[in-house]
Design a protein around this motif. Structure first.
Motif, mmCIF file in Angstrom:
data_model
loop_
_atom_site.group_PDB
_atom_site.id
_atom_site.type_symbol
_atom_site.label_atom_id
_atom_site.label_comp_id
_atom_site.label_asym_id
_atom_site.label_seq_id
_atom_site.Cartn_x
_atom_site.Cartn_y
_atom_site.Cartn_z
ATOM 1 N N VAL B 37 -32.699 -10.545 9.923
ATOM 2 C CA VAL B 37 -33.539 -9.531 8.625
ATOM 3 C C VAL B 37 -32.091 -8.937 8.042
ATOM 4 C CG1 VAL B 37 -35.858 -9.129 9.984
ATOM 5 C CG2 VAL B 37 -33.580 -7.565 10.176
ATOM 6 N N GLY B 38 -32.904 -8.329 6.446
ATOM 7 C CA GLY B 38 -31.662 -8.082 5.916
ATOM 8 C C GLY B 38 -31.865 -7.839 4.380
ATOM 9 N N PRO B 39 -31.117 -7.641 3.287
ATOM 10 C CA PRO B 39 -31.506 -7.655 1.902
ATOM 11 C C PRO B 39 -31.931 -9.268 1.696
ATOM 12 C CG PRO B 39 -29.825 -6.544 3.129
ATOM 13 C CD PRO B 39 -30.288 -6.345 4.168
ATOM 14 N N SER B 40 -31.620 -9.493 -0.152
ATOM 15 C CA SER B 40 -31.310 -10.851 -0.159
ATOM 16 C C SER B 40 -29.656 -10.431 -0.484
ATOM 17 C CB SER B 40 -32.455 -11.017 -1.730
ATOM 18 O OG SER B 40 -31.934 -10.136 -2.252
ATOM 19 N N THR B 229 -37.865 2.048 15.999
ATOM 20 C CA THR B 229 -38.243 3.289 16.300
ATOM 21 C C THR B 229 -36.574 4.102 16.118
ATOM 22 O OG1 THR B 229 -37.883 2.871 18.456
ATOM 23 C CG2 THR B 229 -40.392 2.783 16.970
ATOM 24 N N GLU B 230 -35.323 3.951 16.627
ATOM 25 C CA GLU B 230 -34.923 3.676 16.822
ATOM 26 C C GLU B 230 -32.898 3.362 16.640
ATOM 27 O OE1 GLU B 230 -34.677 3.526 21.662
ATOM 28 O OE2 GLU B 230 -36.201 5.357 20.445
ATOM 29 N N ALA B 231 -33.304 2.716 15.525
ATOM 30 C CA ALA B 231 -31.858 1.975 14.956
ATOM 31 C C ALA B 231 -30.979 3.193 14.461
ATOM 32 C CB ALA B 231 -32.375 1.569 13.204
ATOM 33 N N GLN B 232 -29.655 2.672 14.960
ATOM 34 C CA GLN B 232 -28.272 3.576 15.709
ATOM 35 C C GLN B 232 -28.253 3.751 13.641
ATOM 36 O OE1 GLN B 232 -27.652 4.658 18.614
ATOM 37 N NE2 GLN B 232 -29.370 3.750 18.980
ATOM 38 N N HIS B 233 -27.527 2.344 13.278
ATOM 39 C CA HIS B 233 -27.731 2.514 11.576
ATOM 40 C C HIS B 233 -28.233 2.851 10.059
ATOM 41 C CE1 HIS B 233 -23.953 1.014 8.518
ATOM 42 N NE2 HIS B 233 -23.663 1.408 9.146
ATOM 43 N N PRO B 234 -27.603 4.318 9.543
ATOM 44 C CA PRO B 234 -28.522 4.516 8.203
ATOM 45 C C PRO B 234 -29.171 2.934 7.967
ATOM 46 C CG PRO B 234 -26.663 5.434 8.505
ATOM 47 C CD PRO B 234 -26.341 4.728 9.851
ATOM 48 N N ARG B 235 -28.236 2.059 7.461
ATOM 49 C CA ARG B 235 -28.486 1.575 6.403
ATOM 50 C C ARG B 235 -30.197 0.393 7.784
ATOM 51 N NH1 ARG B 235 -29.976 0.608 2.432
ATOM 52 N NH2 ARG B 235 -29.035 -1.259 2.621
ATOM 53 N N THR B 236 -30.315 0.305 8.768
ATOM 54 C CA THR B 236 -30.619 -0.345 9.434
ATOM 55 C C THR B 236 -32.348 0.406 8.912
ATOM 56 O OG1 THR B 236 -28.692 -1.417 10.341
ATOM 57 C CG2 THR B 236 -31.421 -1.892 11.090
ATOM 58 N N ARG B 237 -32.023 1.532 9.340
ATOM 59 C CA ARG B 237 -33.327 2.615 9.908
ATOM 60 C C ARG B 237 -33.954 2.317 8.044
ATOM 61 N NH1 ARG B 237 -30.632 6.236 12.575
ATOM 62 N NH2 ARG B 237 -30.358 7.548 10.814
ATOM 63 N N ALA B 238 -33.200 2.753 7.289
ATOM 64 C CA ALA B 238 -33.604 2.448 5.800
ATOM 65 C C ALA B 238 -34.402 1.350 5.413
ATOM 66 C CB ALA B 238 -32.154 2.938 4.430
ATOM 67 N N PHE B 239 -33.482 0.431 5.916
ATOM 68 C CA PHE B 239 -33.910 -0.963 4.958
ATOM 69 C C PHE B 239 -35.556 -1.285 6.940
ATOM 70 C CE2 PHE B 239 -34.994 -5.652 6.208
ATOM 71 C CZ PHE B 239 -34.824 -6.297 5.006
ATOM 72 N N LEU B 240 -35.453 -0.975 7.600
ATOM 73 C CA LEU B 240 -36.541 -1.068 8.172
ATOM 74 C C LEU B 240 -37.976 -0.697 7.638
ATOM 75 C CD1 LEU B 240 -34.923 -2.270 11.761
ATOM 76 C CD2 LEU B 240 -35.682 -4.068 10.061
ATOM 77 N N GLU B 242 -38.497 0.442 4.802
ATOM 78 C CA GLU B 242 -38.124 0.066 3.179
ATOM 79 C C GLU B 242 -39.642 -1.111 3.617
ATOM 80 O OE1 GLU B 242 -39.006 0.206 -0.345
ATOM 81 O OE2 GLU B 242 -38.249 1.443 0.880
ATOM 82 N N ILE B 243 -38.930 -2.036 4.152
ATOM 83 C CA ILE B 243 -39.739 -3.474 4.593
ATOM 84 C C ILE B 243 -40.704 -3.214 5.525
ATOM 85 C CG2 ILE B 243 -38.429 -4.941 6.659
ATOM 86 C CD1 ILE B 243 -37.744 -6.683 4.206
ATOM 87 N N GLY B 244 -40.679 -2.480 6.374
ATOM 88 C CA GLY B 244 -42.328 -1.880 7.028
ATOM 89 C C GLY B 244 -42.768 -1.849 7.260
ATOM 90 N N ARG B 245 -42.933 -0.421 5.911
ATOM 91 C CA ARG B 245 -44.444 0.240 5.200
ATOM 92 C C ARG B 245 -45.194 -0.445 5.065
ATOM 93 N NH1 ARG B 245 -42.477 3.495 0.011
ATOM 94 N NH2 ARG B 245 -40.648 4.116 1.919
#
Lengths: 227, 245
Positions: B37-40, B229-240, B242-245
């Motif tokens: 997963v990841g942004p385009s 639920t507990e991604a370490q990296h803030p970018r991962t948290r933000a992305f997941l 955003e997309i999991g919403r």
């Protein structure tokens, strides 16, 4: 003599028509012979060149492009005259029939190559990706996946070009190939009457209308619902 | 731990001045389902396409069951038939029937007879629930059906690894489920899979590992539960988020 009588005597003269029907019929046969020969060799050569070009071998592609552009640019009549009157000077003497066949084949091949090549380019890259991802090689992908689609896309412009080129068999009259126009012109010269030319025109319609109908059938036969 | 089926090391790829893969390391174990997963523009599709060298990497190593695909001597066509690939745009051959699509490589790559290929092909179509569509051309099938034919085409070659490049992104929402169902059954049959997709519910329930990429690098990876639920990296948290919403 009324104007109408004069018109009929000039263009629809039964006596002249009867006298030259045989000659025109012989011309029709020659026209068909040249046309069929040109279609077979011209389309085969054009398809072959497009396939070669797909391999993208640089020096070879440069030669193909030069050949294609030259034969698309030159009026066929010029090439026919050059070949028929020029080649004997360098020791190559071909019959008028051979010159007409050869030149028109090369012209048709040049256009057919461009048309099929455009077809190959317009097949989406995803088709190559999908085929190659299953382990098909380059040539297998080209022949089983890309070329069948390219040729289908090419068929309408190809039939148009094939008909246009085969009608150029009339250019054979300038070098003495005994095709329809040559026969008709000879008859006009002898009789001073235009009826043979009108017969020639009719002969073209009789020969080419079935070809047009066949071309339409081929186009429909090879159309398929696109994904 | 069993030897990995796919082992990618230090993989780099640039398009002109743009470096899209900045030294990727990724290892996929047998029967594992890895979700990329990841942004385009993060390089996930390029990474996937490099795995069978549809995209030519600039440098690095790709090992498939221990065989180095970056070797000059490597028989790439032989390697590719061990790697099934499914594309966002289906890429079915429009001039062939569904069965023809599935049997082409069986006949021309594996050298099977027409009869044997059609037997395998029909079984593969049956597996994706399209036994009755064997004689249809792609243009007569819905997007979901086309994608299932594409999966059958790849699976029929019995690959050791399947790559899915956004397999549901081009589908109408109501057709996504049928394709995911087929992927789920593949997973249950023990297929090793690498999936690029935005279907986060599917990732949650089916993935063994979620790999988050950004800017041509792997930022973080882990089991889906942990990643969501507990991604370490803030970018991962933000992305997941955003997309999991």
């Amino acid at each position: 003599m009324t104007d109408l009588d004069r018109f009929l005597a000039t263009f629809l003269n039964p006596a002249v028509a009867g006298q030259y029907a045989g000659a025109i019929a012989a011309g029709v046969l020659v026209t068909i012979e040249v046309a069929v020969a040109v279609l077979v060799t011209g389309l085969a050569l054009g398809l072959g060149l497009a396939v070669l070009r797909a391999y993208r071998i640089r020096p070879l592609n440069a030669l193909i492009v030069i050949f294609v552009d030259v034969f698309r640019a030159l009026p066929p009549l010029v090439v026919i005259l050059l070949a028929y009157f020029g080649l004997p000077n360098v020791g190559v003497t071909l019959s008028a029939f051979a010159v007409l066949w050869l030149v028109l084949s090369l012209v048709l091949a040049a256009f057919a190559e461009e048309i099929v090549w455009a077809g190959i380019l317009s097949v989406r890259k995803g088709q190559w990706d999908a085929a190659r991802s299953t382990g098909l090689g380059f040539a297998q992908t080209l022949f089983y996946v890309v070329l069948p689609q390219a040729v289908r896309l090419a068929i309408p412009p190809l039939t148009n070009r094939a008909i246009a080129t085969t009608k150029n068999t009339a250019l054979g009259s300038v070098i003495g190939v005994g095709e329809i126009i040559n026969q008709a012109q000879t008859a006009v010269a002898v009789t001073g009457n235009a009826t043979p030319l009108l017969m020639g025109a009719l002969a073209y319609i009789i020969v080419f209308v079935p070809v047009l109908i066949l071309a339409g059938r081929i186009e429909r036969r090879f159309a398929w619902r696109r994904a | 731990m069993p030897a990995p089926i796919l082992d990618v090391r230090a993989l780099r790829k640039s398009f002109g001045p743009l470096e899209v893969l900045k030294g990727i390391d990724l290892s996929v174990r047998p029967q594992e389902l890895v979700f990329l997963v990841g942004p385009s523009g993060s390089g996930k599709s390029t990474l996937l396409r490099c795995c069978n060298r549809l995209e030519e990497p600039d440098s690095g190593s790709i090992r498939l069951e221990g065989v180095e695909l970056m070797d000059r001597a490597c028989d790439l066509n032989a390697a590719r038939r061990r790697i099934g690939m499914v594309f966002q745009g289906f890429n079915l051959y429009p001039h062939m029937t569904a069965l023809g699509n599935v049997t082409l490589a069986l006949r021309k790559v594996l050298g099977k007879s027409r009869r044997e290929a059609e037997e395998i092909g029909r079984a593969a179509l049956d597996r994706v629930g399209l036994a009755d569509k064997a004689a249809c051309h792609p243009g007569e099938l819905s997007g979901g059906q086309q994608q299932r034919v594409a999966i059958a085409r790849a699976v029929s070659l019995e690959p050791t690894l399947m790559l899915f490049d956004e397999p549901t992104s081009a589908l109408d929402p109501e057709l996504v489920g049928s394709v995911l169902a087929v992927m789920r059954s593949l997973r249950e049959a023990g297929m090793t899979m690498v999936v690029v997709s935005h279907e986060m519910r599917f990732a949650r329930e089916a993935a063994d590992r979620v790999v988050f990429m950004e800017g041509g690098a792997i930022v973080e990876e882990g089991p889906p539960a942990a990643m969501f639920t507990e991604a370490q990296h803030p970018r991962t948290r933000a992305f997941l988020q955003e997309i999991g919403r």
